[in-house]
Write a protein that holds these residues in place. Structure first.
Motif, PDB file in Angstrom:
ATOM      1  N   LYS A  76     -11.728 -19.592 -16.823  1.00  0.00           N
ATOM      2  CA  LYS A  76     -11.402 -20.628 -15.829  1.00  0.00           C
ATOM      3  C   LYS A  76     -11.102 -20.024 -14.463  1.00  0.00           C
ATOM      4  N   ILE A  77     -10.554 -18.806 -14.485  1.00  0.00           N
ATOM      5  CA  ILE A  77     -10.173 -18.150 -13.226  1.00  0.00           C
ATOM      6  C   ILE A  77     -10.603 -16.688 -13.307  1.00  0.00           C
ATOM      7  N   SER A  78     -10.566 -16.018 -12.162  1.00  0.00           N
ATOM      8  CA  SER A  78     -10.841 -14.583 -12.230  1.00  0.00           C
ATOM      9  C   SER A  78      -9.509 -13.839 -12.301  1.00  0.00           C
ATOM     10  N   PRO A  79      -9.517 -12.662 -12.877  1.00  0.00           N
ATOM     11  CA  PRO A  79      -8.256 -11.948 -13.047  1.00  0.00           C
ATOM     12  C   PRO A  79      -7.662 -11.496 -11.715  1.00  0.00           C
ATOM     13  N   SER A  80      -6.338 -11.341 -11.681  1.00  0.00           N
ATOM     14  CA  SER A  80      -5.664 -10.792 -10.509  1.00  0.00           C
ATOM     15  C   SER A  80      -6.088  -9.337 -10.337  1.00  0.00           C
ATOM     16  N   PRO A  81      -5.863  -8.791  -9.137  1.00  0.00           N
ATOM     17  CA  PRO A  81      -6.161  -7.363  -8.958  1.00  0.00           C
ATOM     18  C   PRO A  81      -5.249  -6.511  -9.851  1.00  0.00           C
ATOM     19  N   VAL A  82      -5.695  -5.324 -10.131  1.00  0.00           N
ATOM     20  CA  VAL A  82      -4.876  -4.376 -10.889  1.00  0.00           C
ATOM     21  C   VAL A  82      -3.635  -4.050 -10.060  1.00  0.00           C
ATOM     22  N   SER A  83      -2.467  -4.072 -10.686  1.00  0.00           N
ATOM     23  CA  SER A  83      -1.230  -3.791  -9.944  1.00  0.00           C
ATOM     24  C   SER A  83      -0.214  -3.143 -10.876  1.00  0.00           C
ATOM     25  N   GLY A  84       0.960  -2.880 -10.341  1.00  0.00           N
ATOM     26  CA  GLY A  84       2.015  -2.296 -11.164  1.00  0.00           C
ATOM     27  C   GLY A  84       1.965  -0.776 -11.171  1.00  0.00           C
ATOM     28  N   PRO A  85       2.604  -0.170 -12.151  1.00  0.00           N
ATOM     29  CA  PRO A  85       2.710   1.302 -12.180  1.00  0.00           C
ATOM     30  C   PRO A  85       1.325   1.971 -12.145  1.00  0.00           C
ATOM     31  N   PRO A  86       1.090   2.853 -11.191  1.00  0.00           N
ATOM     32  CA  PRO A  86      -0.234   3.468 -11.022  1.00  0.00           C
ATOM     33  C   PRO A  86      -0.746   4.176 -12.278  1.00  0.00           C
ATOM     34  N   HIS A  87       0.163   4.751 -13.054  1.00  0.00           N
ATOM     35  CA  HIS A  87      -0.317   5.490 -14.240  1.00  0.00           C
ATOM     36  C   HIS A  87      -0.844   4.553 -15.329  1.00  0.00           C
ATOM     37  N   LEU A  88      -0.611   3.233 -15.159  1.00  0.00           N
ATOM     38  CA  LEU A  88      -1.169   2.280 -16.125  1.00  0.00           C
ATOM     39  C   LEU A  88      -2.544   1.772 -15.697  1.00  0.00           C
ATOM     40  N   HIS A  89      -2.905   2.048 -14.447  1.00  0.00           N
ATOM     41  CA  HIS A  89      -4.169   1.516 -13.926  1.00  0.00           C
ATOM     42  C   HIS A  89      -5.372   2.038 -14.703  1.00  0.00           C
ATOM     43  N   ARG A  90      -5.199   3.212 -15.356  1.00  0.00           N
ATOM     44  CA  ARG A  90      -6.314   3.784 -16.127  1.00  0.00           C
ATOM     45  C   ARG A  90      -6.676   2.905 -17.325  1.00  0.00           C
ATOM     46  N   LEU A  91      -5.788   1.968 -17.679  1.00  0.00           N
ATOM     47  CA  LEU A  91      -6.090   1.076 -18.807  1.00  0.00           C
ATOM     48  C   LEU A  91      -7.111   0.003 -18.432  1.00  0.00           C
ATOM     49  N   ALA A  92      -7.279  -0.201 -17.124  1.00  0.00           N
ATOM     50  CA  ALA A  92      -8.229  -1.225 -16.676  1.00  0.00           C
ATOM     51  C   ALA A  92      -9.634  -0.847 -17.139  1.00  0.00           C
TER      52      ALA A  92
ATOM     53  N   VAL B  52       7.243   1.491  -7.316  1.00  0.00           N
ATOM     54  CA  VAL B  52       5.868   0.999  -7.142  1.00  0.00           C
ATOM     55  C   VAL B  52       5.699   0.317  -5.781  1.00  0.00           C
ATOM     56  N   LEU B  53       6.826  -0.089  -5.178  1.00  0.00           N
ATOM     57  CA  LEU B  53       6.770  -0.864  -3.932  1.00  0.00           C
ATOM     58  C   LEU B  53       6.503   0.015  -2.712  1.00  0.00           C
ATOM     59  N   SER B  54       5.962  -0.625  -1.683  1.00  0.00           N
ATOM     60  CA  SER B  54       5.759   0.076  -0.412  1.00  0.00           C
ATOM     61  C   SER B  54       7.122   0.365   0.212  1.00  0.00           C
ATOM     62  N   GLU B  55       7.133   1.284   1.156  1.00  0.00           N
ATOM     63  CA  GLU B  55       8.380   1.650   1.813  1.00  0.00           C
ATOM     64  C   GLU B  55       9.045   0.437   2.470  1.00  0.00           C
ATOM     65  N   VAL B  56       8.212  -0.387   3.093  1.00  0.00           N
ATOM     66  CA  VAL B  56       8.724  -1.573   3.781  1.00  0.00           C
ATOM     67  C   VAL B  56       9.433  -2.497   2.790  1.00  0.00           C
ATOM     68  N   LEU B  57       8.781  -2.732   1.659  1.00  0.00           N
ATOM     69  CA  LEU B  57       9.375  -3.638   0.669  1.00  0.00           C
ATOM     70  C   LEU B  57      10.602  -3.003   0.009  1.00  0.00           C
ATOM     71  N   GLN B  58      10.586  -1.693  -0.146  1.00  0.00           N
ATOM     72  CA  GLN B  58      11.778  -1.021  -0.689  1.00  0.00           C
ATOM     73  C   GLN B  58      12.969  -1.242   0.245  1.00  0.00           C
ATOM     74  N   LYS B  59      12.686  -1.151   1.549  1.00  0.00           N
ATOM     75  CA  LYS B  59      13.743  -1.331   2.555  1.00  0.00           C
ATOM     76  C   LYS B  59      14.280  -2.765   2.488  1.00  0.00           C
ATOM     77  N   GLU B  60      13.338  -3.706   2.330  1.00  0.00           N
ATOM     78  CA  GLU B  60      13.761  -5.104   2.211  1.00  0.00           C
ATOM     79  C   GLU B  60      14.653  -5.302   0.998  1.00  0.00           C
ATOM     80  N   TRP B  61      14.233  -4.707  -0.092  1.00  0.00           N
ATOM     81  CA  TRP B  61      15.019  -4.820  -1.325  1.00  0.00           C
ATOM     82  C   TRP B  61      16.415  -4.227  -1.098  1.00  0.00           C
ATOM     83  N   ASP B  62      16.472  -3.059  -0.442  1.00  0.00           N
ATOM     84  CA  ASP B  62      17.770  -2.433  -0.143  1.00  0.00           C
ATOM     85  C   ASP B  62      18.669  -3.416   0.605  1.00  0.00           C
TER      86      ASP B  62
END
Ligand SMILES: *[C@@H]1O[C@H](CO)[C@@H](O)[C@H](O)[C@H]1NC(C)=O
Ligand SMILES: *[C@@H]1O[C@H](CO)[C@@H](O)[C@H](O)[C@H]1NC(C)=O
Ligand SMILES: *[C@@H]1O[C@H](CO)[C@@H](O)[C@H](O)[C@H]1NC(C)=O
Ligand SMILES: *[C@@H]1O[C@H](CO)[C@@H](O)[C@H](O)[C@H]1NC(C)=O
Length: 296
Positions: A50-66, A177-187
């Motif tokens: 019905k839909i196409s899958p989201s882009p691969v995301s999350g921990p980079p070491h799991l991306h090899r499972l794609a 996993v987050l970008s520096e900008v988003l890490q700062k926001e989270w902080d």
């Protein structure tokens, strides 16, 4: 019997196998020139997502499972989990109408306690007025494999995927996993929560938005206009005024918080200070939980 053509010989052999092994399903593994496998193949290729899958995301070491797929056979069904793509179910039968279906398409992460805990595969084949969906839990194991399948709720499936990739205690943390900008926001959000300037609920809402921004969660597409009209249910004018006062106090608190942290925000509702609760403003105030900050 003499074997004239290869095809006939194979058929003959197959018949022998079928007879000598008591008609067991072994034949299934043979080349599909017999027409037996064609049915299964066409069942699988007939699946319509019905839909196409989201882009691969999350921990980079799991991306090899794609791009990989993992099978699990239970009773009459085979389940196939293709990380970052889909979960499908295939009835192990050679009936012409053997069931094959999509149990979910990769959509978003399940995040708990700032940790990736599972993959949500949604919008699978319909099931009554809903669509099938599957949560795939990631657990530490010696090798990558599907370890179990269950259906805790009708048409909501739960798969357990074992993999050595998640055994390290830090392997599923969201923050790195987050970008520096988003890490700062989270902080900043975390600091505000620590200083009790925002509620737990407010903190969680901001965090959810941050995860959406990071592409880890799907953005909720809510028809705003509809939402605000349906939530405009005040028992009385008094109740309405009370609600308004509460919301205004909350907004002032948040505005001072944002100013204190030097975070810019839109001041579209800033004028409410000197005015009574007009219906238009009230829609603004009631549609959400009082957050007007534009943290991005
Ligand atoms: C499921 O994912 C696999 C692996 O990426 C892909 O080959 C297959 O076409 C997908 N099936 C559907 C029905 O989306
Ligand atoms: C949340 O995660 C932290 C470490 O990341 C852990 O110490 C804590 O026990 C976890 N809390 C819950 C409720 O799982
Ligand atoms: C995983 O591997 C270790 C060491 O090779 C072994 O002792 C253990 O029994 C294995 N566990 C499972 C669940 O296979
Ligand atoms: C606050 O933001 C303004 C611009 O919006 C910037 O000029 C200023 O340096 C910032 N102050 C601090 C303390 O970050």
């Amino acid at each position: 019997m003499e074997c004239v053509y290869l095809k006939w010989c194979l058929l003959y052999l197959t018949a022998l196998v079928a007879v000598t092994s008591g008609g067991k399903m072994k034949i299934v593994e043979e080349p599909n020139t017999f027409g037996l496998n064609n049915q299964l193949v066409s069942q699988i290729s007939r699946l319509q997502a019905k839909i196409s899958p989201s882009p691969v995301s999350g921990p980079p070491h799991l991306h090899r499972l794609a791009g990989k797929c993992y099978n699990y056979i239970e009773a009459a069904y085979k389940y196939v989990f293709c990380p970052f793509h889909n979960v499908t179910q295939h009835e192990q039968s050679f009936r012409w109408n053997a069931y094959s279906g999509i149990l979910g398409i990769w959509q978003e992460w399940e995040i708990q306690n700032n940790t990736f805990t599972g993959m949500w595969m949604r919008e699978g084949d319909s099931c009554g007025n809903k669509n099938r969906q599957t949560k795939v839990l990631l657990v530490c194991g010696n090798s990558s494999k599907l370890a179990s399948v269950s259906e805790p709720q009708t048409c909501v499936y739960s798969l357990m995927f074992e993999t050595p990739l998640v055994c390290h205690s830090h392997s599923l943390l969201v923050y790195p996993v987050l970008s520096e900008v988003l890490q700062k926001e989270w902080d900043e959000i975390a600091q505000a929560r620590y200083e009790d300037l925002i509620t737990e609920q407010g903190y969680n809402k901001l965090l959810k938005e941050l995860f959406e921004e990071a592409g880890l969660l799907r953005k909720a597409q809510q028809p705003k206009a509809e939402k605000s009209t349906t939530s405009l249910t005040h028992q009385s004018l008094e109740q309405c005024t009370q609600d308004f006062e509460k919301q205004r106090a909350e907004i002032e608190r948040l505005q001072s918080l944002l100013t204190q942290h030097n975070i810019s925000y839109q001041t579209t509702t800033g004028r409410t200070r000197d005015q009574g609760p007009s219906p238009v403003q009230d829609q603004h105030l009631h549609g959400d939980t009082g957050f007007i900050a534009d943290l991005h």
